[in-house]
Design an enzyme around this catalytic site. Structure first.
Site, PDB file in Angstrom:
ATOM      1  N   ASN A 158     -10.045   0.050  -0.117  1.00  0.00           N
ATOM      2  CA  ASN A 158      -8.586   0.138  -0.112  1.00  0.00           C
ATOM      3  C   ASN A 158      -8.061  -0.403  -1.445  1.00  0.00           C
ATOM      4  O   ASN A 158      -8.121  -1.599  -1.696  1.00  0.00           O
ATOM      5  CB  ASN A 158      -8.044  -0.685   1.068  1.00  0.00           C
ATOM      6  CG  ASN A 158      -6.532  -0.641   1.169  1.00  0.00           C
ATOM      7  OD1 ASN A 158      -5.846  -0.169   0.257  1.00  0.00           O
ATOM      8  ND2 ASN A 158      -5.997  -1.143   2.269  1.00  0.00           N
TER       9      ASN A 158
ATOM     10  N   CYS B 296       0.815  -1.222   0.000  1.00  0.00           N
ATOM     11  CA  CYS B 296       0.000   0.000   0.000  1.00  0.00           C
ATOM     12  C   CYS B 296       0.851   1.277   0.000  1.00  0.00           C
ATOM     13  O   CYS B 296       0.358   2.352  -0.335  1.00  0.00           O
ATOM     14  CB  CYS B 296      -0.952   0.003   1.186  1.00  0.00           C
ATOM     15  SG  CYS B 296      -2.120  -1.362   1.128  1.00  0.00           S
TER      16      CYS B 296
ATOM     17  N   HIS C  23      -3.085   7.444   2.286  1.00  0.00           N
ATOM     18  CA  HIS C  23      -3.519   6.149   1.759  1.00  0.00           C
ATOM     19  C   HIS C  23      -4.905   5.856   2.330  1.00  0.00           C
ATOM     20  O   HIS C  23      -5.168   6.081   3.503  1.00  0.00           O
ATOM     21  CB  HIS C  23      -2.522   5.067   2.172  1.00  0.00           C
ATOM     22  CG  HIS C  23      -3.033   3.683   1.927  1.00  0.00           C
ATOM     23  ND1 HIS C  23      -3.558   3.303   0.714  1.00  0.00           N
ATOM     24  CD2 HIS C  23      -3.113   2.593   2.734  1.00  0.00           C
ATOM     25  CE1 HIS C  23      -3.918   2.035   0.791  1.00  0.00           C
ATOM     26  NE2 HIS C  23      -3.673   1.583   2.004  1.00  0.00           N
TER      27      HIS C  23
HETATM   28  O1  UT7 Z   1      -3.457  -0.685   3.720  1.00  0.00           O
HETATM   29  C1  UT7 Z   1      -3.047  -1.008   5.020  1.00  0.00           C
HETATM   30  C2  UT7 Z   1      -3.676  -2.279   5.364  1.00  0.00           C
HETATM   31  N1  UT7 Z   1      -4.794  -2.385   6.158  1.00  0.00           N
HETATM   32  C3  UT7 Z   1      -5.315  -1.601   7.105  1.00  0.00           C
HETATM   33  O2  UT7 Z   1      -4.987  -0.492   7.327  1.00  0.00           O
HETATM   34  C4  UT7 Z   1      -6.385  -2.237   7.942  1.00  0.00           C
HETATM   35  C5  UT7 Z   1      -6.150  -2.018   9.389  1.00  0.00           C
HETATM   36  N2  UT7 Z   1      -7.159  -2.607  10.222  1.00  0.00           N
HETATM   37  C6  UT7 Z   1      -8.464  -2.273  10.180  1.00  0.00           C
HETATM   38  O3  UT7 Z   1      -8.854  -1.441   9.394  1.00  0.00           O
HETATM   39  C7  UT7 Z   1      -9.406  -2.903  11.188  1.00  0.00           C
HETATM   40  O4  UT7 Z   1      -8.679  -3.663  12.126  1.00  0.00           O
HETATM   41  C8  UT7 Z   1     -10.480  -3.789  10.531  1.00  0.00           C
HETATM   42  C9  UT7 Z   1     -11.443  -2.926   9.761  1.00  0.00           C
HETATM   43  C10 UT7 Z   1      -9.820  -4.804   9.619  1.00  0.00           C
HETATM   44  C11 UT7 Z   1     -11.273  -4.530  11.620  1.00  0.00           C
HETATM   45  O5  UT7 Z   1     -11.833  -3.624  12.550  1.00  0.00           O
HETATM   46  P1  UT7 Z   1     -11.690  -3.884  14.095  1.00  0.00           P
HETATM   47  O6  UT7 Z   1     -12.433  -2.806  14.769  1.00  0.00           O
HETATM   48  O7  UT7 Z   1     -10.231  -4.028  14.414  1.00  0.00           O
HETATM   49  O8  UT7 Z   1     -12.481  -5.253  14.282  1.00  0.00           O
HETATM   50  P2  UT7 Z   1     -11.969  -6.649  14.868  1.00  0.00           P
HETATM   51  O9  UT7 Z   1     -11.008  -7.285  13.939  1.00  0.00           O
HETATM   52  O10 UT7 Z   1     -11.589  -6.473  16.297  1.00  0.00           O
HETATM   53  O11 UT7 Z   1     -13.322  -7.464  14.848  1.00  0.00           O
HETATM   54  C12 UT7 Z   1     -14.422  -7.142  15.704  1.00  0.00           C
HETATM   55  C13 UT7 Z   1     -15.518  -8.164  15.480  1.00  0.00           C
HETATM   56  C14 UT7 Z   1     -15.032  -9.613  15.549  1.00  0.00           C
HETATM   57  O12 UT7 Z   1     -16.039 -10.373  16.143  1.00  0.00           O
HETATM   58  P3  UT7 Z   1     -15.945 -10.816  17.683  1.00  0.00           P
HETATM   59  O13 UT7 Z   1     -14.686 -11.614  17.789  1.00  0.00           O
HETATM   60  O14 UT7 Z   1     -15.908  -9.537  18.462  1.00  0.00           O
HETATM   61  O15 UT7 Z   1     -17.205 -11.601  17.883  1.00  0.00           O
HETATM   62  C15 UT7 Z   1     -14.889 -10.007  14.090  1.00  0.00           C
HETATM   63  O16 UT7 Z   1     -15.071 -11.400  13.898  1.00  0.00           O
HETATM   64  O17 UT7 Z   1     -16.068  -7.994  14.166  1.00  0.00           O
HETATM   65  C16 UT7 Z   1     -16.063  -9.251  13.484  1.00  0.00           C
HETATM   66  N3  UT7 Z   1     -15.880  -8.998  12.065  1.00  0.00           N
HETATM   67  C17 UT7 Z   1     -16.904  -8.716  11.239  1.00  0.00           C
HETATM   68  N4  UT7 Z   1     -18.222  -8.616  11.450  1.00  0.00           N
HETATM   69  C18 UT7 Z   1     -19.002  -8.306  10.404  1.00  0.00           C
HETATM   70  C19 UT7 Z   1     -14.726  -8.969  11.355  1.00  0.00           C
HETATM   71  N5  UT7 Z   1     -14.983  -8.687  10.072  1.00  0.00           N
HETATM   72  C20 UT7 Z   1     -16.325  -8.511   9.974  1.00  0.00           C
HETATM   73  C21 UT7 Z   1     -17.186  -8.203   8.914  1.00  0.00           C
HETATM   74  N6  UT7 Z   1     -18.496  -8.096   9.170  1.00  0.00           N
HETATM   75  N7  UT7 Z   1     -16.744  -7.973   7.661  1.00  0.00           N
END
Ligand code: UT7
Length: 329
Positions: A286, A119, A256
């Site tokens: 993204n 990225c 980004h």
């Molecule tokens: O280009 C650079 C690369 N990437 C980034 O910059 C991404 C960086 N990270 C992020 O943007 C965030 O960490 C995410 C958007 C990927 C995830 O957000 P988060 O607030 O960190 O969520 P999480 O991973 O802690 O997940 C929270 C909950 C989980 O469920 P439980 O364990 O609390 O029951 C996940 O299983 O949300 C669940 N979850 C979803 N639910 C509905 C994860 N993905 C999804 C989804 N839809 N698509």
């Protein structure tokens, strides 16, 4: 610098972007995996993303963006002597996507190569092109970020497949004489970093040498998020320190576009006013190395970014890699 010495700057002559026609909304995604429009918007700010058609490759997107940037610059491929394509989703393992695009543009002169910093690729490519132009070896560069991440995401993994989109953006940089201070137009400073200790946090689990497969994108999202804001702000502050400029001097912050929350937190930590931030993540998702040139293209097309404006670009990506480029438009 003596009075007779020239100070070369890499000045932006044009910018363009291209998005594939197919739009995939959050509601569309909720029919494929267990997710919802509400979750995706709340956690990422993304509403929709574009997806390349079957047979539509990264080089095809890149060529369209390149032609748009050339048209915006009032130039033709014959005016370009350097093509750098930032991509992690090349058409083939080799030849490079850059040589594909070079051929599509009908160029038989100059040099074309790919650069891979995930990225952060576009910022790395701008820094690289700037060094070529300032050395005097080349005169005009096409710097392209082009990606088809839809081809490497695991469409059964809701934690990653909702985040990415396809697209391409490009800028034309031209070596021009400046006076050597921050009133010059062009790339004023670039700052690149990487730290391979974090390479497993955001990776693709396949490749020619390791598995002889293309593989799928894997990400520890929370871990990436945890590091992202600190890395972004460090490198942007390096750019301010190198130039003596500050957040209040900026006209535009073009980060980004990975996640709206990372963008907002970074801008806030840096003291950059929200109205100076160019955001496209809601419409593009993204698009990795394409996200910054696509955002620049949007900002120029709607009249926000104008000649003379001070623009900060920054990105963070797999590796980890991260970087910033301060440009006077
Ligand atoms: O280009 C650079 C690369 N990437 C980034 O910059 C991404 C960086 N990270 C992020 O943007 C965030 O960490 C995410 C958007 C990927 C995830 O957000 P988060 O607030 O960190 O969520 P999480 O991973 O802690 O997940 C929270 C909950 C989980 O469920 P439980 O364990 O609390 O029951 C996940 O299983 O949300 C669940 N979850 C979803 N639910 C509905 C994860 N993905 C999804 C989804 N839809 N698509």
């Amino acid at each position: 610098m003596t009075e007779n010495q020239k100070f070369i700057r890499s000045v932006v002559r044009g910018v363009g972007g291209y998005l594939p026609a197919c739009v995939l909304t959050n509601d569309d995604l909720s029919k494929r995996v267990d997710t919802s429009d509400e979750w995706i918007q709340q956690r990422t700010g993304i509403k929709e993303r574009h997806i390349a058609a079957d047979g539509e490759t990264t080089s095809m997107l890149g060529e369209k963006a390149a032609r748009a940037a050339l048209a915006n610059a009032g130039l033709t491929p014959s005016d370009i002597d350097l093509v750098i394509v930032a991509t992690s989703t090349p058409d083939y393992t080799f030849p490079s996507t850059a040589t594909q695009i070079q051929a599509m543009l009908g160029m038989t002169h100059g040099v074309a190569f790919d650069l891979q910093a995930v990225c952060s690729g576009f910022v790395f490519a701008i820094a690289t092109a700037d060094k070529f132009l300032r050395s005097g070896s080349h005169k005009r560069a096409l710097v392209i970020g082009a990606e088809t991440f839809s081809r490497i995401v695991d469409w059964t993994d809701r934690t990653t497949c909702v985040l990415f989109g396809d697209g391409a953006g490009a800028v034309v940089l031209e070596a021009s004489e400046g006076v050597g201070d921050t009133t010059d137009r062009g790339v004023l400073t670039t700052h690149l970093r990487s730290d391979g200790r974090h390479r497993s946090k955001l990776h693709v689990d396949g490749g020619p040498s390791a598995t002889q497969t293309v593989g799928h994108l894997r990400m520890e999202g929370k871990e990436v998020f945890r590091f992202a804001v600190g890395m972004v702000t460090d490198v942007v502050n390096d750019a301010f320190a190198a130039t003596g400029l500050t957040a209040t001097d900026l006209d535009w912050f073009v980060p980004h576009q990975a996640n709206r929350r990372i963008i907002d937190m970074s801008a806030s930590k840096l003291g950059i006013a929200p109205e100076k931030v160019i955001v496209t993540v809601h419409l593009h998702g993204n698009t990795s190395a394409a996200s910054i040139p696509l955002a620049l293209s949007a900002g120029v097309a709607d009249g926000r970014i104008k000649a003379g404006d001070l623009v900060m670009l920054e990105a963070v990506g797999g590796g980890f890699t991260w970087g910033a480029a301060l440009v006077r438009w």
